[in-house]
Design a protein around this motif. Sequence first.
Motif, PDB file in Angstrom:
ATOM      1  N   VAL A   1       0.853  -1.185   0.000  1.00 11.31           N
ATOM      2  CA  VAL A   1       0.000   0.000   0.000  1.00 11.31           C
ATOM      3  C   VAL A   1       0.893   1.240   0.000  1.00 11.31           C
ATOM      4  CG1 VAL A   1      -1.722   1.316   1.304  1.00 11.31           C
ATOM      5  CG2 VAL A   1      -1.843  -1.196   1.234  1.00 11.31           C
ATOM      6  N   PRO A   2       0.724   2.163  -0.950  1.00 12.33           N
ATOM      7  CA  PRO A   2       1.536   3.388  -0.954  1.00 12.33           C
ATOM      8  C   PRO A   2       1.289   4.183   0.326  1.00 12.33           C
ATOM      9  CG  PRO A   2       0.378   3.116  -3.040  1.00 12.33           C
ATOM     10  CD  PRO A   2      -0.204   2.110  -2.096  1.00 12.33           C
ATOM     11  N   MET A   3       2.373   4.669   0.934  1.00 12.56           N
ATOM     12  CA  MET A   3       2.232   5.387   2.205  1.00 12.56           C
ATOM     13  C   MET A   3       3.095   6.642   2.243  1.00 12.56           C
ATOM     14  SD  MET A   3       1.868   2.651   5.305  1.00 12.56           S
ATOM     15  CE  MET A   3       3.430   1.810   5.062  1.00 12.56           C
ATOM     16  N   ALA A   4       2.538   7.661   2.864  1.00 17.42           N
ATOM     17  CA  ALA A   4       3.277   8.900   3.099  1.00 17.42           C
ATOM     18  C   ALA A   4       3.177   9.262   4.568  1.00 17.42           C
ATOM     19  CB  ALA A   4       2.721  10.038   2.243  1.00 17.42           C
ATOM     20  N   LEU A   5       4.254   9.806   5.101  1.00 15.14           N
ATOM     21  CA  LEU A   5       4.261  10.388   6.438  1.00 15.14           C
ATOM     22  C   LEU A   5       4.047  11.878   6.273  1.00 15.14           C
ATOM     23  CD1 LEU A   5       4.782   9.772   9.477  1.00 15.14           C
ATOM     24  CD2 LEU A   5       7.161  10.448   9.057  1.00 15.14           C
ATOM     25  N   VAL A   6       3.060  12.423   6.987  1.00 14.09           N
ATOM     26  CA  VAL A   6       2.708  13.843   6.842  1.00 14.09           C
ATOM     27  C   VAL A   6       2.739  14.453   8.237  1.00 14.09           C
ATOM     28  CG1 VAL A   6       1.063  15.494   5.889  1.00 14.09           C
ATOM     29  CG2 VAL A   6       1.202  13.188   4.935  1.00 14.09           C
ATOM     30  N   THR A   7       3.870  15.029   8.593  1.00 14.32           N
ATOM     31  CA  THR A   7       4.065  15.523   9.954  1.00 14.32           C
ATOM     32  C   THR A   7       4.517  16.974   9.944  1.00 14.32           C
ATOM     33  OG1 THR A   7       5.371  15.242  11.986  1.00 14.32           O
ATOM     34  CG2 THR A   7       6.433  14.594   9.927  1.00 14.32           C
TER      35      THR A   7
END
Length: 209
Positions: free
Chosen positions: A98-104
């Motif tokens: 599953v494509p994932m991004a961290l958005v912090t």
Amino acid sequence: MLWDMDGTLVDTEPYWIDVEFEIAEQHGGTWSREHALQLVGNDLLSSGRYIREHMGIDLSAEEIVERLLDGVVARVSDAVPWCPGAREMLLALREADVPMALVTMSYARFVAPILEQLPPGTFDVIVTGDQVTQGKPHPEPYLTAAASLGLAPEDCVAVEDSTTGTTSAVSAGCQVLVIPNHVTVAPGPRRHFRDSLLGLTVADLAALR
């Protein structure tokens, strides 16, 4: 999947609050837990400006941010306080491709010791607070993450714990899995609430889209 970090993947809010009180003591300021909770989910420069105003100390917002990061990075380097089920869910999603991004809204130097606790490449994209012009609650962080993954925001599920972050993700067009931690998040469109990540499956998250 678009993931917030503080309070969602790792329960670092107590670290931030501890450091805020340390700064107040070191510089003769005043602080309270009520003030600290106002900062949950905010971008760091906004938090620095709030601290300068309400703590009453003679430091610039930028200097406050650096002192916050110094203290919290030191704590995270000693121990990463994973939220229940968070690390396991990340690994399951990675295994399922599953494509994932961290958005912090934290800065890159704070993110680094946390990523060291995960397999390389767990996140396809990392968006930090020092990479965007407008931080949460503005939609820019989530719009940036979705675009970097090559996805429309409407096809993404964001995972958040705060009103600030949830507002950002909803404004970008995402469905949002809200797992409140230290602050309450009000119900609203495209907001799906759970008490924790424990027991959730990859299929459960996919069904939110």
